[in-house]
Design an enzyme around this catalytic site. Structure first.
Site, PDB file in Angstrom:
ATOM      1  N   GLU A  46       0.823  -1.211   0.000  1.00  0.00           N
ATOM      2  CA  GLU A  46       0.000   0.000   0.000  1.00  0.00           C
ATOM      3  C   GLU A  46       0.858   1.262   0.000  1.00  0.00           C
ATOM      4  O   GLU A  46       1.848   1.366   0.746  1.00  0.00           O
ATOM      5  CB  GLU A  46      -0.901  -0.014   1.243  1.00  0.00           C
ATOM      6  CG  GLU A  46      -1.782   1.191   1.427  1.00  0.00           C
ATOM      7  CD  GLU A  46      -2.671   1.096   2.666  1.00  0.00           C
ATOM      8  OE1 GLU A  46      -3.603   1.904   2.784  1.00  0.00           O
ATOM      9  OE2 GLU A  46      -2.434   0.209   3.518  1.00  0.00           O
ATOM     10  N   CYS A  62      -5.982  -2.866   1.937  1.00  0.00           N
ATOM     11  CA  CYS A  62      -5.833  -2.945   3.391  1.00  0.00           C
ATOM     12  C   CYS A  62      -7.180  -2.939   4.124  1.00  0.00           C
ATOM     13  O   CYS A  62      -7.858  -3.957   4.187  1.00  0.00           O
ATOM     14  CB  CYS A  62      -4.921  -1.827   3.884  1.00  0.00           C
ATOM     15  SG  CYS A  62      -4.232  -2.131   5.543  1.00  0.00           S
ATOM     16  N   LYS A 117      -8.995   3.341  -2.572  1.00  0.00           N
ATOM     17  CA  LYS A 117      -9.392   2.752  -1.287  1.00  0.00           C
ATOM     18  C   LYS A 117     -10.729   3.343  -0.852  1.00  0.00           C
ATOM     19  O   LYS A 117     -10.897   4.568  -0.799  1.00  0.00           O
ATOM     20  CB  LYS A 117      -8.314   3.020  -0.245  1.00  0.00           C
ATOM     21  CG  LYS A 117      -8.476   2.289   1.081  1.00  0.00           C
ATOM     22  CD  LYS A 117      -7.233   2.510   1.942  1.00  0.00           C
ATOM     23  CE  LYS A 117      -7.270   1.753   3.246  1.00  0.00           C
ATOM     24  NZ  LYS A 117      -6.024   1.946   4.021  1.00  0.00           N
TER      25      LYS A 117
END
Length: 574
Positions: A45, A150, A114
């Site tokens: 990430e 994540c 994200k």
């Protein structure tokens, strides 16, 4: 005909802000992956920025540098080698996003943002990023790759969206920091997403230290049944080539190596060492210097420093005064010898007595006490900082979490230093780690095996040696009692009534709570240090310095109140 995809999992250690260096690391990883015959390279990430970039990511020039580096890496993929999935900040007209980019055939082929931004504990992503929309998979060479980032797998919706829109596999880039128990939590979350979606999953985590956070790596691969088919190393960089094979219309990961990773004390120790090593190296210090007192805290920190940096980069200094015992002098010297580090002695009588003489007109008529004791600690702090200024080595400070909790530390004295690897370890945990290190030489250690902390340091009563016959327990309860109370107050935020129900003395608990609150101003000025527990001081536990609340130690009755009703939007006002 069997279809096959080879994904290189690059578990690497980026440096926050070093866009040029991180790009070079990504290029090296791609070259290594090409040599292995990979079709695709997966990196962690926000790899090009480093994670977490905090408010640095709000700087327009930094955003532009990260996006330009992404485009440069995309150009490399014209060579016919592996494609790349890499994390970077991405600025658009609608906001700033935490993005993952697919780079293939010389271009940025696709972007995903994200969706679920964490905003708890050490995470502040809602402060700097805009949440992305739920998105489907990316088409890549005959399959559809889902790329939740994540936190996106800690809830069900992002993966559900990928599964419902035809995803074949999940490649998850992560920046997940270490804390006790987090590896089991990650695995449980990943298994839940696999069970819900029926898709195999790659969990690729960053590794390395970034200020107070340590990223432990420990990346893994699950098949569509939730079984682990690959476990990568923890606390070290690693690269693995993961094969996916299509059979009967479904993609499945082939079994790989199942590395045994550190757990318990071994994991805590590895985190402390990695955090210290990366802090020193990424900030370009030539080495470290510390006061070696003959006590347990400085001994375990010296051992960690040697394991992290090697004995040639660690300098220990004994700073004795009239209250320093012969046992402490012997133990400090023995510890330095066992670790193979430079060891010097600088007596502090002259500077301490100089301070006392200078202050004697103002202090006339008063009794000696804590002020004079603190002058000893502050003289030591000044000397260590002078050595640091002269030779460039960073001062490592050695206060444990028990001491920092109750203020059993001296501002501008033993709190001086650039970094503290044991800041989030209670005193009882320091003892446990010292015993563990004497029996184990950690993987990747640059220090020696065998007993590196003399047994007497572990068995003798702890003391600051600031007055005759002083021990820590003169002013603190036994550490097993103190640490249990502190864990209840700090990590668990328990009410005093519940702590008393465990059998602790009421006066002791209230005293410790008071000391915890009034020491907040000291902790605000303390050096950064490795996060180990669920709630460290600094990034996790953020209490006000000015704080008038004290728990009464009894159950507080909460009044019932009506549930607020949302206002009607269709009421006509007559």
């Amino acid at each position: 005909m069997t279809e096959r995809l080879l994904v290189a999992l690059a578990q690497l250690d980026p440096t926050v802000g070093d866009v040029t260096g991180n790009l070079a690391r990504a290029r090296r990883a791609r070259a290594d992956a090409a040599a292995l015959g990979a079709d695709l390279v997966l990196l962690p990430e926000l790899f090009l920025a480093g994670y977490p970039p905090e408010d640095l990511v709000l700087k327009p020039s930094f955003q532009a540098a990260c996006m330009a580096a992404t485009a440069e890496l995309a150009e490399d993929t014209t060579d016919g080698g592996p494609a790349v999935l890499i994390g970077s900040p991405w600025k658009t007209e609608t906001g700033l996003y935490n993005a993952v980019a697919l780079l293939d055939q010389g271009r940025i082929a696709s972007l995903r943002f994200k969706a679920d931004l964490p905003n708890y504990g050490v995470f502040d992503e809602k402060r700097v990023f805009t949440p992305g929309d739920l998105a489907g998979p990316i088409a890549f060479r005959g399959l559809r790759v889902g790329t939740p980032i994540c936190e996106d797998i800690w809830g069900a919706d992002p993966v559900e969206c990928i599964a419902e829109t035809g995803g074949d596999i999940l490649l998850v880039p992560n920046g997940s920091p270490y804390r006790r128990g987090v590896m089991d939590e990650r695995f449980a979350v990943a298994v839940a997403r696999v069970k819900e979606s029926g898709l195999p999953l790659v969990y690729l985590n960053q590794v390395g230290g970034q200020d107070e956070l340590v990223f432990d790596g420990a990346s893994f691969v699950l098949d569509a049944d939730g079984a682990m088919v690959r476990q990568m190393k923890a606390f070290r960089e690693d690269m693995a080539l993961q094969a996916f094979v299509k059979r009967d219309g479904r993609w499945a990961p082939e079994p790989g190596d199942l590395t045994v990773i550190e757990e318990g004390l071994a994991a805590d120790y590895a985190a402390c060492v990695l955090g210290l090593r990366d802090y020193v190296d990424k900030n370009r210090f030539p080495g470290v210097v510390l006061g070696l007192s003959g006590g347990i805290d400085s001994a375990i920190v010296a051992a960690m420093a040697v394991d992290a940096l090697g004995p040639e980069r660690v300098h220990a200094v004994m700073l004795p005064y009239r209250y320093t015992s012969s046992a402490s002098l012997e133990d400090a010297a023995a510890c330095a010898t066992a670790l193979g580090i430079r060891y010097d002695t600088v007596p502090i009588a002259e500077p301490v007595e100089g301070f006392v003489a200078a202050l004697s007109p103002m202090f006339a008529g008063t009794d000696p006490g804590i002020t004079e004791e603190n002058l000893q600690s502050r003289a030591r702090g000044v000397i260590l900082m002078a050595i640091s200024n002269k030779f460039g080595a960073m001062v490592v400070t050695t206060g444990n979490k028990s001491e920092m909790s109750v203020g059993y530390a001296t501002l501008y004295g033993d709190m001086n230093g650039g970094y503290n690897p044991i800041k989030d370890l209670y005193k009882t945990e320091v003892y446990a780690l010292a015993r563990w290190r004497n029996q184990n030489r950690p993987a990747g250690s640059l220090g020696p095996s065998g007993e590196v902390i003399p047994t007497r340091i572990i068995t003798k009563a702890p003391t600051a040696e600031l007055r005759e016959n002083q021990t820590d327990q003169d002013s603190l309860p036994p550490y097993d009692v103190l640490d249990d109370i502190l864990e209840c107050l700090v990590e668990k935020e328990m009410a005093l009534a519940d702590i008393l129900a465990k059998g602790h003395d009421e006066a002791t608990v209230k005293r410790i709570e008071r000391l915890l609150y009034i020491a907040e101003y000291k902790r605000r000025q303390a050096a950064p240090g490795v996060k180990i527990t669920a709630k460290n001081f600094g990034r996790d536990r953020r209490y006000p310095i000015t704080n008038g609340f004290r728990d009464p130690g009894r159950k507080i009755e909460v009044p019932e109140a009506p549930v607020p009703v949302k206002p009607m939007t269709d009421v006509v006002d007559f």
